[in-house]
Write a protein that holds these residues in place. Structure first.
Motif, short mmCIF file in Angstrom:
data_model
loop_
_atom_site.label_atom_id
_atom_site.label_comp_id
_atom_site.label_asym_id
_atom_site.label_seq_id
_atom_site.Cartn_x
_atom_site.Cartn_y
_atom_site.Cartn_z
N ARG A 60 -5.12 8.84 6.21
CA ARG A 60 -4.80 9.33 7.55
C ARG A 60 -5.80 8.89 8.62
O ARG A 60 -5.42 8.75 9.78
CB ARG A 60 -4.60 10.84 7.56
CG ARG A 60 -5.78 11.69 7.27
CD ARG A 60 -5.42 13.18 7.33
NE ARG A 60 -6.58 13.98 7.04
CZ ARG A 60 -6.92 14.38 5.82
NH1 ARG A 60 -6.16 14.08 4.79
NH2 ARG A 60 -8.02 15.11 5.64
N GLU A 61 -7.08 8.65 8.28
CA GLU A 61 -8.00 8.13 9.29
C GLU A 61 -7.57 6.74 9.76
O GLU A 61 -7.69 6.41 10.93
CB GLU A 61 -9.43 8.07 8.76
CG GLU A 61 -10.12 9.42 8.78
CD GLU A 61 -11.58 9.32 8.37
OE1 GLU A 61 -11.97 8.34 7.71
OE2 GLU A 61 -12.34 10.24 8.70
N ALA A 62 -7.07 5.92 8.84
CA ALA A 62 -6.60 4.58 9.19
C ALA A 62 -5.28 4.65 9.98
O ALA A 62 -5.06 3.86 10.89
CB ALA A 62 -6.42 3.73 7.94
N ILE A 63 -4.43 5.58 9.61
CA ILE A 63 -3.16 5.77 10.32
C ILE A 63 -3.44 6.25 11.73
O ILE A 63 -2.83 5.77 12.69
CB ILE A 63 -2.26 6.79 9.57
CG1 ILE A 63 -1.87 6.26 8.19
CG2 ILE A 63 -1.03 7.14 10.40
CD1 ILE A 63 -1.30 7.32 7.26
N GLY A 64 -4.40 7.17 11.86
CA GLY A 64 -4.81 7.68 13.15
C GLY A 64 -3.64 8.18 13.97
O GLY A 64 -2.70 8.79 13.46
N SER A 65 -3.67 7.89 15.26
CA SER A 65 -2.59 8.30 16.14
C SER A 65 -1.64 7.15 16.43
O SER A 65 -0.82 7.22 17.33
CB SER A 65 -3.17 8.85 17.45
OG SER A 65 -3.95 7.85 18.08
N ARG A 66 -1.76 6.06 15.65
CA ARG A 66 -0.94 4.86 15.87
C ARG A 66 0.50 5.02 15.40
O ARG A 66 1.40 4.42 15.95
CB ARG A 66 -1.52 3.68 15.10
CG ARG A 66 -2.75 3.10 15.68
CD ARG A 66 -3.21 1.90 14.82
NE ARG A 66 -4.11 1.07 15.55
CZ ARG A 66 -5.37 1.39 15.78
NH1 ARG A 66 -5.85 2.52 15.33
NH2 ARG A 66 -6.14 0.58 16.48
N PHE A 67 0.69 5.76 14.30
CA PHE A 67 1.98 5.75 13.63
C PHE A 67 2.47 7.16 13.33
O PHE A 67 1.70 8.09 13.18
CB PHE A 67 1.88 5.00 12.28
CG PHE A 67 1.38 3.60 12.39
CD1 PHE A 67 2.21 2.58 12.83
CD2 PHE A 67 0.08 3.28 12.04
CE1 PHE A 67 1.75 1.27 12.93
CE2 PHE A 67 -0.40 1.98 12.13
CZ PHE A 67 0.44 0.98 12.58
N VAL A 98 0.84 -1.20 0.00
CA VAL A 98 0.00 0.00 0.00
C VAL A 98 0.87 1.24 0.00
O VAL A 98 2.01 1.21 0.47
CB VAL A 98 -0.96 0.02 1.21
CG1 VAL A 98 -1.90 -1.15 1.17
CG2 VAL A 98 -0.20 0.06 2.54
N ARG A 99 0.31 2.30 -0.55
CA ARG A 99 0.97 3.59 -0.50
C ARG A 99 0.38 4.38 0.66
O ARG A 99 -0.84 4.57 0.73
CB ARG A 99 0.78 4.37 -1.81
CG ARG A 99 1.51 5.68 -1.79
CD ARG A 99 1.46 6.38 -3.13
NE ARG A 99 1.64 7.78 -2.87
CZ ARG A 99 0.74 8.72 -3.11
NH1 ARG A 99 -0.40 8.43 -3.66
NH2 ARG A 99 0.99 9.97 -2.81
N VAL A 100 1.22 4.79 1.59
CA VAL A 100 0.79 5.58 2.72
C VAL A 100 0.56 7.01 2.21
O VAL A 100 1.44 7.59 1.58
CB VAL A 100 1.84 5.54 3.85
CG1 VAL A 100 1.45 6.46 4.99
CG2 VAL A 100 2.02 4.10 4.34
N ASP A 101 -0.63 7.55 2.46
CA ASP A 101 -1.00 8.85 1.90
C ASP A 101 -1.68 9.69 2.97
O ASP A 101 -2.89 9.57 3.19
CB ASP A 101 -1.92 8.66 0.70
CG ASP A 101 -2.23 9.96 -0.02
OD1 ASP A 101 -1.81 11.03 0.46
OD2 ASP A 101 -2.91 9.90 -1.07
N THR A 102 -0.91 10.56 3.62
CA THR A 102 -1.49 11.41 4.67
C THR A 102 -2.38 12.51 4.08
O THR A 102 -3.11 13.16 4.82
CB THR A 102 -0.38 12.05 5.54
OG1 THR A 102 0.47 12.84 4.69
CG2 THR A 102 0.43 11.00 6.26
N GLY A 103 -2.33 12.68 2.78
CA GLY A 103 -3.22 13.65 2.12
C GLY A 103 -4.61 13.09 1.87
O GLY A 103 -5.55 13.84 1.61
N ALA A 104 -4.75 11.78 1.94
CA ALA A 104 -6.05 11.14 1.72
C ALA A 104 -6.72 10.91 3.08
O ALA A 104 -6.13 10.30 3.97
CB ALA A 104 -5.87 9.81 1.00
N SER A 109 -11.42 12.75 -5.76
CA SER A 109 -10.13 12.10 -5.99
C SER A 109 -9.03 13.15 -6.21
O SER A 109 -9.31 14.34 -6.32
CB SER A 109 -10.22 11.17 -7.20
OG SER A 109 -10.41 11.92 -8.37
N SER A 110 -7.81 12.67 -6.31
CA SER A 110 -6.66 13.57 -6.46
C SER A 110 -6.71 14.37 -7.76
O SER A 110 -6.11 15.43 -7.86
CB SER A 110 -5.36 12.78 -6.39
OG SER A 110 -5.32 11.80 -7.40
#
Length: 141
Positions: free
Chosen positions: A123-130, A25-31, A81-82
């Motif tokens: 970023r919702e999936a990343i949350g405050s975990r990482f 997966v591509r980590v995308d803090t903009g999404a 979308s982007s």
């Protein structure tokens, strides 16, 4: 400061309820929301609830490998979308595993066939975990 695990711009995840064990997966803090490339999306009713069935090609280099999936629809949202276009997308909630952590995330289902990665990890999936280190890859996979 709480110690957080660091992830890179690319990671490998599993979506165990969908039968996906090894997906880059591509980590995308903009999404805001994570999105997954799927084919043959079809809405149906099961037990009085709306579900969606779809196909995933988890190996981008082998399109003959197909995983048939189904999941309850948790929402239908208009997503921009982007490239600036908006579309209605089905949203599912499913567990994700990254490294030693497993937790539920929301994923929108869409056609990402013109993109390099089958899934954006938002970023919702990343949350405050990482914490995200954009210079690294596969730091927590």
């Amino acid at each position: 400061m709480i110690n957080k695990k660091t992830i890179g711009r690319l990671e490998t995840i599993a979506l165990p309820d969908l039968g996906i064990e090894d997906l880059q997966v591509r980590v995308d803090t903009g999404a805001k929301t994570s999105s997954l490339h799927v084919d043959n999306i079809c809405k149906f009713k099961k037990g009085g609830k709306l579900w969606v069935k779809f196909d995933i090609h988890p190996d981008v280099h082998n399109v003959k490998t197909i995983v048939n999936c189904s999941a309850p629809i948790s929402d239908i949202r208009k997503i921009k979308s982007s490239n600036g276009t908006s579309e209605q997308r089905y949203v599912i909630t499913t567990p994700i595993t990254l490294g030693s952590d497993t937790w539920p995330i929301e994923i929108t289902l869409t056609d990402r066939s013109d993109m390099n990665y089958l899934m954006l990890f938002g970023r919702e999936a990343i949350g405050s975990r990482f914490l995200v280190d954009p210079s690294g890859v596969f730091l927590n996979s």
